[in-house]
Design a protein around this motif. Sequence first.
Motif, short mmCIF file in Angstrom:
data_model
loop_
_atom_site.label_atom_id
_atom_site.label_comp_id
_atom_site.label_asym_id
_atom_site.label_seq_id
_atom_site.Cartn_x
_atom_site.Cartn_y
_atom_site.Cartn_z
N TYR A 187 -89.38 -28.42 -39.15
CA TYR A 187 -88.29 -28.61 -38.18
C TYR A 187 -87.09 -29.23 -38.90
N VAL A 188 -85.94 -28.62 -38.69
CA VAL A 188 -84.69 -29.15 -39.23
C VAL A 188 -83.67 -29.20 -38.09
N ILE A 189 -83.10 -30.37 -37.88
CA ILE A 189 -82.06 -30.53 -36.87
C ILE A 189 -80.74 -30.79 -37.58
N VAL A 202 -75.64 -29.14 -31.83
CA VAL A 202 -76.90 -29.47 -32.49
C VAL A 202 -77.73 -28.19 -32.58
N THR A 203 -78.19 -27.86 -33.78
CA THR A 203 -78.96 -26.64 -34.01
C THR A 203 -80.33 -27.01 -34.56
N LEU A 204 -81.35 -26.34 -34.04
CA LEU A 204 -82.73 -26.56 -34.49
C LEU A 204 -83.19 -25.35 -35.31
N THR A 245 -83.53 -19.97 -36.37
CA THR A 245 -82.60 -20.79 -35.60
C THR A 245 -82.94 -20.73 -34.11
N TYR A 246 -82.87 -21.88 -33.44
CA TYR A 246 -83.07 -21.97 -31.99
C TYR A 246 -81.99 -22.89 -31.40
N SER A 270 -84.74 -22.46 -45.94
CA SER A 270 -85.72 -21.42 -46.23
C SER A 270 -86.51 -21.76 -47.50
N CYS A 271 -85.83 -22.32 -48.48
CA CYS A 271 -86.50 -22.68 -49.72
C CYS A 271 -87.50 -23.81 -49.51
#
Length: 933
Positions: free
Chosen positions: A442-444, A451-453, A459-460, A521-522
């Motif tokens: 998870y990256v916020i 704010v993108t998750l 992406t969500y 992604s890495c």
Amino acid sequence: MCINNLEPWILKLSVSGKVNKHKPWIETSYHGVITENMDTVLLDPPLVALDKDSPLPFAGEICAFKVFGQDAPFEAVVLNRTSGEGVLRASSPVDCESQKEYTFIIQAYDCGAGPDGADWKKSHKAVVHVQVDDVNEFSPVFRESLYKASVTEGKIYDSILQVEAWDQDCSPQYSQICNYEIVTPGTPFAIDRNGNIRNTERLSFDKQQSFRIMVSAFDCGQKRTEDDVMVHIEVKPVCKPGWQGWNKRVDYEPGTGSKQLFPKMHLETCGGPLSGVKAMVELQTNHIGKGCDRETYSEKSLQKLCGAASGSTDLLPAPSPSANWTASLLTDSGRESDLIYRFDGHQGANVPDHVVPQNLTDQFTIATWMKHGPSPGLRAEKETLLCSSDKTEMNRHHYSLYVHNCRLVFLLRRDFTQIDTFRPAEFHWKLDQICDKEWHYYVINVEFPAVTLFVDGVTYEPYLVTDDWPIHASKIDTQLTVGACWQGGEVETPRYTQYFHGSLSGLTIRPGRIETQKVISCLQACKEGLDINSLESLAKDIKFHFNPAQSVLVVEGEDVDSINTAMTKVSYINSRQFPTPGLRRLRITTTVQCFGEDACLSIPENKAVVMVLPPSEPRITISGSNQLIRFASDLRSPLGVALFKDLRITSTVMKGESSGRCDSARRPGVMEVMHNLDYCDVLVIGEELNPDRESLEIHHSALLGKHLDATNSTSGISIYGVDSMAHYEQALRQLRYRNWRPTSLNDRKFRLTCSELNGRYTSNEFTLEVTLPHHAAPVEHVNHMAVQPPKCLYSPLVYSSSSLPGSAPPAATAVIVVCIAALVVIVVIGIYRIHATHQEASRDDESESKDPEADWESSALNITVNPMEGLGEALKGEHEEEEEEEEDVQLVGAMTIAESDVSDEEEEEKGTEGFDWRKQEGKPEWDSSSATY
């Protein structure tokens, strides 16, 4: 008597007047039986001829029986002339197999009118039928030498096949086969009297694919065949649509690249016409690490490797003296050095204030690995991953990340000093991944107010955003907590609340910047997955696609042969040099479409495993000089001294069989390998560094062009980042130690260790001791060539005449004088070089600052001193002014100080005997990196 011989006798009788009036009489027909290979025929009725002329002699007597018939192998013989009895017998062997019965004519002849047989008479012709009785002389013989048949599993057959035997005997009794018998014991088959073989139980292809049985035959005389016959019955599986020819286990050896999973697999459709096939291959790796085999480097090393911006703070580091807030947390073991913290709903950790970023700004990133599932009975409670709340007095949450009812919520309350309007404060995401009990990344990314998750790189956007007023400014300190939320106000006793249930790893926060899609992604990329070999050889109608993690492959096509070819090219690949060993499960699901129907065949699901074999574990070895002897002037110089100038890092693996090559130690079965390292720590042994008088430094230029970074403290220095062993060697060789008050230095020791994969593989502990010459102890040095001192310096110890009962002889006195003169010359030269070094210190600093990586210690001086303390005391009085200059160079006993930073080639060229005066850039230099005693 022969009939022809009777004619003259009969003629004479007639002449004499005696007449033979009657013909002999026999039955009109006879039936006889003869056993083959015998000669007597049993007739019914018996062979008897009568004559009405009886009892007259000759005329009433029977002299002969005559047989008429072509090739009839019989003859009749008169047994009694008076009674007319006779017998029929075979004149040659009779074989039933050649002829079963005979029919011929027989007649009886009387003896005529007199002794000469004249006027004889013969009876009427009688028909004789002779049947040849058979003897059971032949055994039954099978018509085929081998019988074959096939059956389908699961069926009961009335007759699988019929065997047939025959007999050469002629009679029905002996030529007919009355019985068959299976002589192989324990077979699920039976045979009847007609030779029909049937199965007595349902056969299974999986249990046994074929049967070989022996069968024997009996004729009605119970004569058995001499040679039994073999019957081969093949069991065929029921035609079940599905994949065939695949292995349930595939072994994968690390470092072999891509390996085919189903090289001989094909789809059996039982001949039905198909319009399309869709096969999905799924690689299940949820039990490996954090969802699959990923690099297990530390979070900092991974970010450096993936090109992430610097400045992130690791909130869940490995416990250490400088990061002790995670020491009380539970960790999952057996994860191949992958640091995982498990939260059971009863613990949290307060992050120290000096670690917490004080100003997140409008752009920042929070990232973490999370494994979470639904918690029964806790659906109404919040489970906090990260929380920044008031430390005392109040209970305000400034920002937090928590799970609530399987929804991920990020709370961000701005201060009035930053914003004074009603703005977005809570961001909600409802995703299946949050409670599926699997690992996800998870990256916020916060670019307030957006704010993108990112979850696993996808992406969500939040499905719900709620607004709130900013928090009023106050002077209350905040507390950042992991695994719970700190409630320091509005309660009698400060405590943790909103405990988290699940596992976390790699929780970081980076203020001032957001993470890019490429870096995200890495950071979450799997190093293992599915692949397809030789894409160019696939048919044009084949379509395939992977999921982002390459753990799911879908292959579609219209032709079964094309699908079969595509599936044989599906392979498994693991790009890690040291992958996590163990099982990976495979699942194949297939859908078949027929013309005009959605799904006409049901293809069962197939399961297999990939066994990743354990890699050869590397042995990382650090070698070099364990003792560094330097003068005080070297330690005080602006650049200090290089600690690890001759450092060497190697790695070897043990091979089960010798590969034909050996490492530097020439040991069969040991192979040197190249791989990365992720950190090397240089720790101070004993007291920590005193910043007032010493330092451990590495120039920034030593890290340029490498994936390396460094952190420094009084306990040592750590160089980290995923990079090659060669780059680590280069960086460590430029690590320098300074001490501007070396007179207070006794011995300073350092311990160097290096790691690969976050401590999964660690090197030996390499210890280095830095000493001044007067503190040096005897030690052997690597790559050091012994220096031969002048012979006179090894003369016996000489005392003054006042301390001895007699004076020294003249020869000994001459030797002493020569030695003292040589020693004076050596000392004078040393003093001169010390002065020259101090006078050109500024020039040294300037040249070294221009090229700090240059070999600034490239000259050598070998000083050899006579081991005579008494002689040293004598010299004291003569050279008091020299002692002042030599306070940093105390010569005690026999000592040789040689240049060890010079390359081996230079040492070979220059030699090691006597003095070595060299100049670099017009100035004399002298390096004393090693000593031999």
